[in-house]
Write an enzyme that holds these catalytic residues in place. Structure first.
Site, short mmCIF file in Angstrom:
data_model
loop_
_atom_site.label_atom_id
_atom_site.label_comp_id
_atom_site.label_asym_id
_atom_site.label_seq_id
_atom_site.Cartn_x
_atom_site.Cartn_y
_atom_site.Cartn_z
CG LEU A 33 25.00 2.35 50.80
CD1 LEU A 33 23.78 1.71 51.46
CD2 LEU A 33 25.95 1.29 50.29
CG ASP A 34 26.76 4.33 43.79
OD1 ASP A 34 27.31 5.31 44.33
OD2 ASP A 34 27.36 3.57 43.00
#
Length: 187
Positions: free
Chosen positions: A45-46
């Protein structure tokens, strides 16, 4: 019930990743707090994306490749650059359901070559002016920011404001634990 020592050797903790840290930082945090040999997260996940981030502990890391390839679900907010009515927007979003071709973003850690992914669901939940709340279910490896950007190319522009993963394979938001809850459990 299995002893804690056995669970720490082969388990997965469903963490609710906050905005800010990277997936690797959260994985390392869990490893250090539990004094483990290794951990691995099951799908990047960014830093600006929150939500379901399963963390495999020690021997469970061997399952990472298998579990990472499971479908993911997200809710997000996109901002339209030009106003478009709800019905036309819904029609445009439907065009992205099924097999699509994507180019990974420039900042991605994977090689930049077109890849085919499947979008199983891409629906408008709410629209207020140019802000749109949406839900999407996708094959692992689908870039949601790119999906929104590609939709934008068809309707005069769009970019993502917020994104939250609500499901990764069998791991769901309702069964995830914040880092605060994790810390409390460790104590």
């Amino acid at each position: 019930m299995k002893p804690i020592s056995e669970l720490l050797e082969f388990s997965i903790i469903n963490i609710d990743k906050p905005n800010g840290p990277t997936s690797f930082q959260v994985s390392d945090y869990v490893m250090n707090k539990l004094n483990l040999r290794k951990t691995s997260h099951l799908g990047t996940l960014d830093p600006g994306v929150s939500g379901v981030l399963p963390i495999a502990l020690n021997r469970a890391c061997k399952l990472s490749t298998y579990l990472m390839k499971k479908d993911k679900s997200y809710v997000g907010v996109m901002r339209l650059h030009e106003d478009i009515d709800k019905e036309n927007l819904k029609k445009e979003m439907k065009k992205f359901i099924g097999k699509i071709t994507q180019m990974p973003p420039v900042r991605s850690s994977v090689r930049r070559e077109e890849r085919e992914r499947e979008v199983r669901k891409f629906e408008l939940l709410e629209k207020e002016d140019k802000d749109v709340l949406f839900i999407t279910e996708v094959e692992a490896g689908t870039y949601i920011r790119t999906l929104v950007n590609d939709l934008g190319k068809e309707i005069g522009g769009a970019h993502m404001l917020e994104l939250r993963r609500i499901k990764a394979g069998t791991f769901e938001e309702k069964n995830s634990h914040s880092l605060y809850e994790f810390d409390k459990a460790v104590q």
